[in-house]
Write a protein that holds these residues in place. Structure first.
Motif, mmCIF file in Angstrom:
data_model
loop_
_atom_site.group_PDB
_atom_site.id
_atom_site.type_symbol
_atom_site.label_atom_id
_atom_site.label_comp_id
_atom_site.label_asym_id
_atom_site.label_seq_id
_atom_site.Cartn_x
_atom_site.Cartn_y
_atom_site.Cartn_z
ATOM 1 N N UNK A 74 0.766 -1.261 0.066
ATOM 2 C CA UNK A 74 -0.028 0.100 0.046
ATOM 3 C C UNK A 74 0.841 1.248 -0.012
ATOM 4 N N UNK A 75 2.142 1.150 -0.241
ATOM 5 C CA UNK A 75 3.062 2.252 -0.385
ATOM 6 C C UNK A 75 2.627 3.275 -1.363
ATOM 7 N N UNK A 76 1.855 2.463 -2.414
ATOM 8 C CA UNK A 76 1.385 3.156 -3.656
ATOM 9 C C UNK A 76 0.561 4.286 -3.260
ATOM 10 N N UNK A 77 0.079 4.271 -2.209
ATOM 11 C CA UNK A 77 -1.168 5.299 -1.656
ATOM 12 C C UNK A 77 -0.378 6.662 -1.740
ATOM 13 N N UNK B 181 2.031 14.556 0.761
ATOM 14 C CA UNK B 181 2.313 13.180 1.537
ATOM 15 C C UNK B 181 1.347 13.155 2.727
ATOM 16 N N UNK B 182 1.128 14.313 3.375
ATOM 17 C CA UNK B 182 0.605 14.162 4.707
ATOM 18 C C UNK B 182 -0.887 13.656 4.479
ATOM 19 N N UNK B 183 -1.485 14.201 3.388
ATOM 20 C CA UNK B 183 -3.050 13.674 3.043
ATOM 21 C C UNK B 183 -3.073 12.283 2.922
ATOM 22 N N UNK B 184 -2.003 11.811 1.973
ATOM 23 C CA UNK B 184 -2.018 10.436 1.360
ATOM 24 C C UNK B 184 -1.629 9.127 2.316
ATOM 25 N N UNK B 185 -0.701 9.759 3.424
ATOM 26 C CA UNK B 185 -0.112 8.844 4.143
ATOM 27 C C UNK B 185 -0.934 7.888 5.189
ATOM 28 N N UNK B 186 -2.081 8.383 5.406
ATOM 29 C CA UNK B 186 -2.955 7.309 6.090
ATOM 30 C C UNK B 186 -3.435 6.223 5.277
ATOM 31 N N UNK B 187 -3.538 6.445 3.922
ATOM 32 C CA UNK B 187 -3.708 4.975 3.067
ATOM 33 C C UNK B 187 -2.798 3.921 3.026
ATOM 34 N N UNK C 252 -10.538 1.435 3.613
ATOM 35 C CA UNK C 252 -10.747 2.940 3.845
ATOM 36 C C UNK C 252 -10.444 3.443 2.692
ATOM 37 N N UNK C 253 -10.828 4.617 2.315
ATOM 38 C CA UNK C 253 -10.717 5.240 0.960
ATOM 39 C C UNK C 253 -9.169 5.767 0.919
ATOM 40 N N UNK C 254 -8.717 5.880 -0.296
ATOM 41 C CA UNK C 254 -7.406 6.528 -0.520
ATOM 42 C C UNK C 254 -6.186 5.418 -0.503
ATOM 43 N N UNK C 255 -6.664 4.115 -0.397
ATOM 44 C CA UNK C 255 -5.744 2.884 -0.342
ATOM 45 C C UNK C 255 -5.393 2.539 -1.863
ATOM 46 N N UNK C 256 -4.026 2.667 -2.279
ATOM 47 C CA UNK C 256 -3.738 2.079 -3.733
ATOM 48 C C UNK C 256 -2.711 0.936 -3.198
#
Length: 331
Positions: A114-117, A135-141, A160-164
């Motif tokens: 999930x680092x791809x988030x 980065x701060x916005x995407x990091x919780x993914x 959750x949303x935002x996971x890749x």
């Protein structure tokens, strides 16, 4: 086979004698965004070439299904839909995601697909990196526990949303293993299959082991270690593969899941083991954990050996590769 100076792969040098008529080799660029090498011993040239073509066809198939750069791939479909509802996936992808989770648990999250988030925000060719806010916005993914697998329904869901997800840290090894399986179905018993820094060998080199040289992180013509191998896989990850330098800082593709930024605790890590999927999956760990902690993990795994290069140039080895101590002088 070409000499080490003439042929250098991004992570490994394959050192051997001159090629024979019975040895067949194919080098192809572009599959999975890297260089593919297939070399094998075949009694019949036509059968050998057919086996090589079958390997390349299989690798193209894996690329088509696993690449996040292809909008129609199975992984792209998962990234688009799994946060909304469970997605039915193939047995192949389900098994690969299961293995990825095992490596995440083994390394306490140092390996995490999930680092791809955050990783999707980088473009190394165009020298693009996300700012602190992005980065701060995407990091919780980023958290491998966000990937929820259901074995009964063969589905995957994101918690959750935002996971890749991105299989770049394990997919090439899987493709190499698939290539070896194809060769074995064609009754090939002496061969090498390589995808970038991930390789697997079956058999020996007709009476001799394959001798593999590991390149210096900065000087690609220099070999820091030579290892004889038979029936084994080997993967090297380095901060010199996909990167750009800016203002004295190197931004490379191996991200620390805790920060969303390039991991900097080692320069390269080489893993030797039974399959390329396993060595590929474990070769990123040292960048996040650091050389000593990673070596401690590798030493606990009976089927794994490793060579890790620290930022100061020091080279660490697992117990199975350590040189024997010099005998003490008689008194």
């Amino acid at each position: 086979m070409r000499t080490a100076v003439a042929w250098m792969l991004p992570a490994l040098l394959f050192l051997g004698g001159a090629a024979h008529a019975e040895w067949l080799e194919r080098v192809e660029d572009g599959i999975m965004g890297t260089r593919i090498v297939v070399e094998l011993w075949a009694d019949d040239r036509n059968q050998g070439n057919a086996a090589i073509e079958a390997v390349l066809t299989e690798m193209r198939r894996v690329d088509q299904e696993m690449s996040t750069y292809k909008a129609t791939s199975e992984v792209s479909k998962v990234n688009a839909e799994a946060a909304k509802a469970p997605v039915k996936i193939s047995g192949e992808l389900f098994d690969l995601l299961t293995q990825a989770q095992e490596y995440s648990q083994l390394t306490d999250g140092a390996f995490d697909i999930t680092y791809a988030s955050v990783g999707y925000l980088y473009d190394y060719r165009k020298h693009v990196k996300p700012d602190d806010e992005a980065i701060a916005n995407a990091l919780p993914g980023i958290n491998y526990r966000h990937v929820v697998l259901d074995r009964q329904t063969h589905t995957v869901k994101f918690a959750r949303a935002g996971v890749r997800i991105d299989l770049g840290g394990i997919g090439k090894g899987h493709a190499v293993d698939r290539g070896i399986w194809i060769l074995q179905q064609h009754a090939i018993s002496h061969a090498l299959v390589t995808a970038g820094g991930d390789s697997r060998i079956i058999g020996d080199r007709i009476g001799k082991p394959w001798v593999i040289g590991i390149r210096h992180p900065d000087r690609k013509e220099e070999v820091i270690a030579r290892i004889p191998l038979e029936d084994a896989a080997i993967s090297t990850s380095g901060d010199y593969e996909r990167y750009f330098d800016e203002n004295g800082v190197r931004y490379h593709h191996i991200l620390d899941p805790h920060t969303g930024r390039s991991a900097r605790k080692v320069r390269s890590a080489t893993i030797i083991g039974p399959t390329a999927t396993r060595t590929d999956g474990l070769s990123k760990t040292a960048f996040v954990l650091g050389a000593e902690e990673a070596i401690a993990i590798y030493n606990r795994l009976e089927d794994i050996d490793a060579i890790v290069v620290k930022p100061d140039g020091q080279v660490l080895y697992t117990k199975g590769l350590e040189a024997p101590a010099a005998p003490s002088s008689p008194r």
